[in-house]
Design an enzyme around this catalytic site. Structure first.
Site, PDB file in Angstrom:
ATOM      1  CG  ASP A 179      -1.977  -1.053   1.201  1.00 25.41           C
ATOM      2  OD1 ASP A 179      -2.172  -1.631   0.123  1.00 25.41           O
ATOM      3  OD2 ASP A 179      -2.614  -1.301   2.235  1.00 25.41           O
ATOM      4  CE  LYS A 192      -6.981  -1.245  -1.833  1.00 22.37           C
ATOM      5  NZ  LYS A 192      -8.381  -1.106  -2.189  1.00 22.37           N
ATOM      6  CG  MET A 233      -9.697   5.520   6.751  1.00 25.20           C
ATOM      7  SD  MET A 233     -10.196   3.992   5.897  1.00 25.20           S
ATOM      8  CE  MET A 233     -10.425   2.895   7.314  1.00 25.20           C
TER       9      MET A 233
END
Length: 516
Positions: A34, A56, A165
């Protein structure tokens, strides 16, 4: 037998990588990774390892998950050791279920290796305990990637909430918590780039956080909501983003602490100086790595291959860098030979690092000059160079000519052959540029004159003319220092022993003198 290891990389900085993860990375034949914070992690893999970047990172182009699943299976079926490197911990919002399903459906062997989740690391590095006997008997961890899917009524009743997030959803997070009866003065903290030199922390309450963060770039961030945030000030935690190694064998502990907490920018060749960075981290420094050299093959192997074919004609082989060692023995193997081809030939090297690289091929250097610079080879050579035939595999362009000229003037025959080329990378990591712009770099280290040249080429005119005023420029030796003065206008520290440990020692002495 082929096997896929799904590995957690932790919050990003290489300091927080597990030992198991490090072991697997050093054995990897394929690395599917990632968008990691610390590119130094990639330096752990072997040079022949195939690297596959699948992105990602929130808000940026990424490979679709279905394509990653197919990619994993395809590489697993080649019989190679595959490492799938994921940020944080694979089982905490790592989308690992789809990858495991794909591997199981194709009968591919796999193993999951845990990593430190930012859900736990970020609060700790901000000095915020997630649990407390009075203020927080538990906490919830959620992702706000899709805020409408969350049970906000249940979340609002939790004493402590950790939100991943959620930086782009901060207005919605605040709205929902207030809507579900969370007090307007509830403390909230935002930790951006946790565990890296770029770490930033905002502390406020639900009523003021949007105003106080304003137009600030918050992503990637971990959000902590709850009364435990107030404990940060109460506990007065001083938590380093790079753990200080407790070296009990070091009697002078003040030296280890001299650069603790300092941000050090290491200019280096891609894939190199991992040990140097680790030495700095062990002293508590926050390390940023900026590749300023890319080592590539020469324009042609013809000359080196030709001389390898007649090695018995030479008395000495001179190697002045690890790059030269690797290139020479690589072509030796290409010719179907090994170290036995050097029987009867003496080998001289510059520096202990080059000597260690040589030992990896089963050869002990016959001569290492006391000063670890190429010029010292001539002045300290153990025999008269007259009538000696010397093979010198070297960088194709940009190397110093003094060594060849002096040996030749003393009667030696020196055959120079290009063994590798060093070039400037095409682009500068924007995170490094931002760190320089925001005055987040305390020290810049240069281990060769060429790294100085390429550093200046990469930054170009991107920074204000006075950016280096508050930055300490540290050089490994006189030649590098001369280039620092020419291109940067100054050099603050020069190593007296021209090695990487010598450079660290010089930096430590300088900072100890400043504090005395």
């Amino acid at each position: 037998m082929s096997k896929v290891y799904i590995v957690g990389a932790g919050p990003g900085d290489i300091s927080y990588l597990t030992i198991r993860a490090q072991q697997l990375l050093t054995q990897a034949e394929v690395l599917i990774y990632d968008a990691l914070v610390d590119r130094g992690i990639l330096d752990l893999v072997p040079a022949a390892c195939e690297l596959v970047d699948v992105g990602k990172r929130g808000g940026q182009p990424s490979m679709p998950q279905s394509q990653i699943d197919r990619l994993l299976v395809a590489h697993a079926q080649t019989g190679r050791l595959v490492v799938r490197l994921k940020s944080g911990d694979p089982f905490i919002f790592g989308r690992v279920t789809a990858e495991i399903d794909a591997l199981m459906a194709s009968n591919c062997d796999f193993e999951v290796v845990p990593g430190l989740s930012t859900a736990l690391v970020a609060p700790l590095l901000a000095g915020i305990p997630l649990t407390d006997p009075v203020l927080s008997r538990g906490f919830a961890v959620v992702t706000a990637h899709l805020p409408d899917d969350l049970d906000w009524d249940a979340l609002a009743r939790m004493p402590t909430i950790v939100i991943l997030m959620g930086a782009r959803q901060l207005p919605e997070v605040v709205t929902q918590l207030l809507k579900h009866d969370r007090a307007i003065d509830t403390p909230i903290a935002i930790v951006r780039w946790a565990g890296t030199p770029q770490q930033q922390i905002w502390v406020s309450d639900l009523g003021q956080i949007l105003t106080e963060t304003g137009d600030s770039e918050l992503s990637p961030a971990v959000i902590i909501v709850g009364q435990v945030v107030r404990l940060r000030e109460y506990l007065n935690c001083e938590v380093s983003t790079s753990p200080v190694s407790r070296d009990f064998g070091n009697r002078d502990a003040s030296k280890s602490a001299a650069i603790a907490g300092k941000s050090v920018l290491v200019t280096r060749a891609s894939g190199q100086n991992y040990e140097f960075s680790q030495m700095l981290r062990s002293r508590g420094a926050r390390v940023l790595e900026m590749p300023t050299l890319e080592i590539v093959p020469p324009s042609s192997w013809q000359d080196l291959d030709l001389e390898i074919g007649r090695l018995s004609d030479f008395d000495w082989l001179i190697l002045t860098s690890s790059n030269g060692v690797d290139a020479f023995f690589g072509r030796l193997q290409h010719a179907g030979k090994d170290s036995r081809a050097l029987a009867g030939i003496k080998v001289a090297v510059v520096g202990q690092k080059t000597a260690r690289s040589l030992q990896q091929y089963g050869i002990t250097a016959d001569f290492i000059p006391p000063d670890f610079i190429a010029d010292a080879l001539v002045s300290n050579f153990p025999i008269s160079p007259a009538n000696q035939r010397i093979l010198f595999p070297r960088v194709e362009t940009g190397g110093r000519e003094m060594l060849v000229q002096e040996f030749t003037s003393l009667g030696a025959t020196v055959i120079e052959v290009p063994a590798y080329q060093s070039q400037c990378p095409l682009a500068l990591d924007p995170d490094i540029l931002a760190a320089l712009e925001n005055r987040q770099v305390d020290i810049i280290t240069f281990a060769s004159a060429k790294t100085v040249t390429h550093f200046c080429q990469l930054i170009g005119t991107s920074l204000t003319s006075d950016w280096q005023l508050n930055v300490t420029i540290a050089s490994i030796g006189p030649q590098t220092s001369a280039n620092c003065r020419s291109l940067l206008g100054k050099v603050d520290i020069e190593a007296t022993e021209y090695t990487l440990p010598g450079l660290i020692a010089a930096i430590e002495r300088d900072y100890l003198d400043r504090s005395s």
